[in-house]
Write a protein that holds these residues in place. Structure first.
Motif, PDB file in Angstrom:
ATOM      1  N   GLU A  14     -33.353   5.214 -18.711  1.00 28.18           N
ATOM      2  CA  GLU A  14     -32.694   6.524 -18.641  1.00 28.18           C
ATOM      3  C   GLU A  14     -33.384   7.417 -17.600  1.00 28.18           C
ATOM      4  N   ASP A  15     -34.721   7.375 -17.526  1.00 28.27           N
ATOM      5  CA  ASP A  15     -35.450   8.156 -16.512  1.00 28.27           C
ATOM      6  C   ASP A  15     -35.077   7.690 -15.111  1.00 28.27           C
ATOM      7  N   LYS A  16     -34.915   6.400 -14.947  1.00 28.45           N
ATOM      8  CA  LYS A  16     -34.526   5.864 -13.637  1.00 28.45           C
ATOM      9  C   LYS A  16     -33.123   6.330 -13.255  1.00 28.45           C
ATOM     10  N   LYS A  17     -32.205   6.333 -14.236  1.00 23.77           N
ATOM     11  CA  LYS A  17     -30.847   6.823 -13.978  1.00 23.77           C
ATOM     12  C   LYS A  17     -30.877   8.309 -13.641  1.00 23.77           C
ATOM     13  N   ARG A  18     -31.692   9.048 -14.361  1.00 22.92           N
ATOM     14  CA  ARG A  18     -31.812  10.487 -14.114  1.00 22.92           C
ATOM     15  C   ARG A  18     -32.339  10.748 -12.708  1.00 22.92           C
ATOM     16  N   TYR A  19     -33.324   9.956 -12.281  1.00 28.61           N
ATOM     17  CA  TYR A  19     -33.879  10.106 -10.940  1.00 28.61           C
ATOM     18  C   TYR A  19     -32.827   9.773  -9.880  1.00 28.61           C
ATOM     19  N   LYS A  20     -32.043   8.743 -10.113  1.00 28.10           N
ATOM     20  CA  LYS A  20     -30.976   8.388  -9.164  1.00 28.10           C
ATOM     21  C   LYS A  20     -29.946   9.510  -9.065  1.00 28.10           C
ATOM     22  N   ARG A  21     -29.632  10.151 -10.196  1.00 29.27           N
ATOM     23  CA  ARG A  21     -28.708  11.290 -10.167  1.00 29.27           C
ATOM     24  C   ARG A  21     -29.305  12.443  -9.357  1.00 29.27           C
ATOM     25  N   TYR A  22     -30.601  12.675  -9.518  1.00 20.67           N
ATOM     26  CA  TYR A  22     -31.291  13.703  -8.736  1.00 20.67           C
ATOM     27  C   TYR A  22     -31.168  13.405  -7.238  1.00 20.67           C
ATOM     28  N   LYS A  23     -31.445  12.169  -6.835  1.00 15.56           N
ATOM     29  CA  LYS A  23     -31.374  11.790  -5.416  1.00 15.56           C
ATOM     30  C   LYS A  23     -29.946  11.937  -4.885  1.00 15.56           C
ATOM     31  N   ALA A  24     -28.957  11.615  -5.699  1.00 15.22           N
ATOM     32  CA  ALA A  24     -27.558  11.780  -5.279  1.00 15.22           C
ATOM     33  C   ALA A  24     -27.240  13.257  -5.088  1.00 15.22           C
ATOM     34  N   ARG A  25     -27.754  14.101  -5.954  1.00 11.17           N
ATOM     35  CA  ARG A  25     -27.536  15.541  -5.812  1.00 11.17           C
ATOM     36  C   ARG A  25     -28.193  16.064  -4.538  1.00 11.17           C
ATOM     37  N   VAL A  26     -29.366  15.543  -4.212  1.00 18.85           N
ATOM     38  CA  VAL A  26     -30.058  15.957  -2.977  1.00 18.85           C
ATOM     39  C   VAL A  26     -29.194  15.607  -1.770  1.00 18.85           C
ATOM     40  N   ARG A  27     -28.630  14.405  -1.768  1.00 19.31           N
ATOM     41  CA  ARG A  27     -27.798  13.973  -0.641  1.00 19.31           C
ATOM     42  C   ARG A  27     -26.566  14.858  -0.457  1.00 19.31           C
ATOM     43  N   GLU A  28     -26.113  15.515  -1.504  1.00 23.41           N
ATOM     44  CA  GLU A  28     -24.924  16.369  -1.438  1.00 23.41           C
ATOM     45  C   GLU A  28     -25.210  17.765  -0.882  1.00 23.41           C
ATOM     46  N   LEU A  29     -26.462  18.119  -0.746  1.00 20.02           N
ATOM     47  CA  LEU A  29     -26.815  19.445  -0.235  1.00 20.02           C
ATOM     48  C   LEU A  29     -26.497  19.563   1.253  1.00 20.02           C
ATOM     49  N   PRO A  30     -26.275  20.793   1.729  1.00 17.53           N
ATOM     50  CA  PRO A  30     -26.172  20.988   3.183  1.00 17.53           C
ATOM     51  C   PRO A  30     -27.480  20.523   3.841  1.00 17.53           C
ATOM     52  N   GLU A  31     -27.399  20.122   5.081  1.00 22.80           N
ATOM     53  CA  GLU A  31     -28.542  19.490   5.755  1.00 22.80           C
ATOM     54  C   GLU A  31     -29.832  20.297   5.670  1.00 22.80           C
ATOM     55  N   ASN A  32     -29.764  21.603   5.929  1.00 18.84           N
ATOM     56  CA  ASN A  32     -31.008  22.383   5.925  1.00 18.84           C
ATOM     57  C   ASN A  32     -31.622  22.465   4.522  1.00 18.84           C
ATOM     58  N   HIS A  33     -30.804  22.611   3.497  1.00 19.27           N
ATOM     59  CA  HIS A  33     -31.317  22.634   2.130  1.00 19.27           C
ATOM     60  C   HIS A  33     -31.825  21.248   1.722  1.00 19.27           C
ATOM     61  N   ARG A  34     -31.120  20.209   2.129  1.00 21.02           N
ATOM     62  CA  ARG A  34     -31.541  18.834   1.834  1.00 21.02           C
ATOM     63  C   ARG A  34     -32.897  18.547   2.470  1.00 21.02           C
ATOM     64  N   THR A  35     -33.062  18.948   3.721  1.00 21.06           N
ATOM     65  CA  THR A  35     -34.332  18.731   4.413  1.00 21.06           C
ATOM     66  C   THR A  35     -35.469  19.441   3.688  1.00 21.06           C
ATOM     67  N   ALA A  36     -35.211  20.668   3.239  1.00 16.14           N
ATOM     68  CA  ALA A  36     -36.229  21.437   2.517  1.00 16.14           C
ATOM     69  C   ALA A  36     -36.592  20.760   1.196  1.00 16.14           C
ATOM     70  N   VAL A  37     -35.574  20.329   0.447  1.00 17.38           N
ATOM     71  CA  VAL A  37     -35.839  19.670  -0.839  1.00 17.38           C
ATOM     72  C   VAL A  37     -36.614  18.376  -0.625  1.00 17.38           C
ATOM     73  N   GLU A  38     -36.241  17.595   0.354  1.00 16.73           N
ATOM     74  CA  GLU A  38     -36.949  16.337   0.618  1.00 16.73           C
ATOM     75  C   GLU A  38     -38.408  16.598   0.985  1.00 16.73           C
ATOM     76  N   ALA A  39     -38.657  17.640   1.778  1.00 20.26           N
ATOM     77  CA  ALA A  39     -40.036  17.980   2.151  1.00 20.26           C
ATOM     78  C   ALA A  39     -40.822  18.465   0.934  1.00 20.26           C
ATOM     79  N   LEU A  40     -40.203  19.299   0.126  1.00 18.38           N
ATOM     80  CA  LEU A  40     -40.863  19.788  -1.084  1.00 18.38           C
ATOM     81  C   LEU A  40     -41.106  18.648  -2.062  1.00 18.38           C
ATOM     82  N   ASP A  41     -40.133  17.777  -2.219  1.00 13.60           N
ATOM     83  CA  ASP A  41     -40.252  16.617  -3.093  1.00 13.60           C
ATOM     84  C   ASP A  41     -41.480  15.796  -2.687  1.00 13.60           C
ATOM     85  N   ARG A  42     -41.583  15.510  -1.415  1.00 12.20           N
ATOM     86  CA  ARG A  42     -42.724  14.715  -0.922  1.00 12.20           C
ATOM     87  C   ARG A  42     -44.048  15.406  -1.219  1.00 12.20           C
TER      88      ARG A  42
END
Length: 128
Positions: A14-42
């Motif tokens: 379930e945690d793995k599925k939840r993480y995949k849903r999170y990553k899918a949501r990140v991909r749906e963000l506008p590019e500048n917000h997606r870039t920020a989230v990916e940098a913050l995530d890292r």
């Protein structure tokens, strides 16, 4: 029965599925917000060192919620994170300190010193 054993080794499905849903949501963000989230995530993954999966996932869900809402409202990334993204990331991470490995080590240190002080017959710098 086999699934329980596998989950003990690999983590919750379930945690793995939840993480995949999170990553899918990140991909749906506008590019500048997606870039920020990916940098913050890292940064949060490296600096945060959160070892509890439930707290890690809650943190990531909160992060994506914040950026989805800011994107929907047209809020610029800089307005979300401020002038110092490191300060933002560390303040954000402070909300999830229970899951960090350092919290466990801090608790161990305090407990060990408390035990040592008790063995010496001292408490708060006073002899008993």
């Amino acid at each position: 029965m086999a699934a329980e054993w596998i989950e003990k080794v690999t983590g919750s499905f379930e945690d793995k599925k939840r993480y995949k849903r999170y990553k899918a949501r990140v991909r749906e963000l506008p590019e500048n917000h997606r870039t920020a989230v990916e940098a913050l995530d890292r940064y949060l993954m490296y600096f945060g060192a959160i070892t509890r999966e439930d707290i890690l996932q809650t943190m990531l869900d909160d992060l994506i919620d914040l950026f989805e809402q800011s994107a929907a409202n047209g809020t610029p990334v800089r307005q979300v994170v401020g002038e110092d993204p490191v300060e933002f990331a560390e303040a954000f991470l402070a909300n999830y300190s229970e899951g960090r490995w350092i919290k466990k080590e801090r608790d161990r240190l305090v407990e060990a010193i408390d035990r040592a002080a008790g063995e010496d017959g001292e408490k708060d710098g006073e002899s008993l």
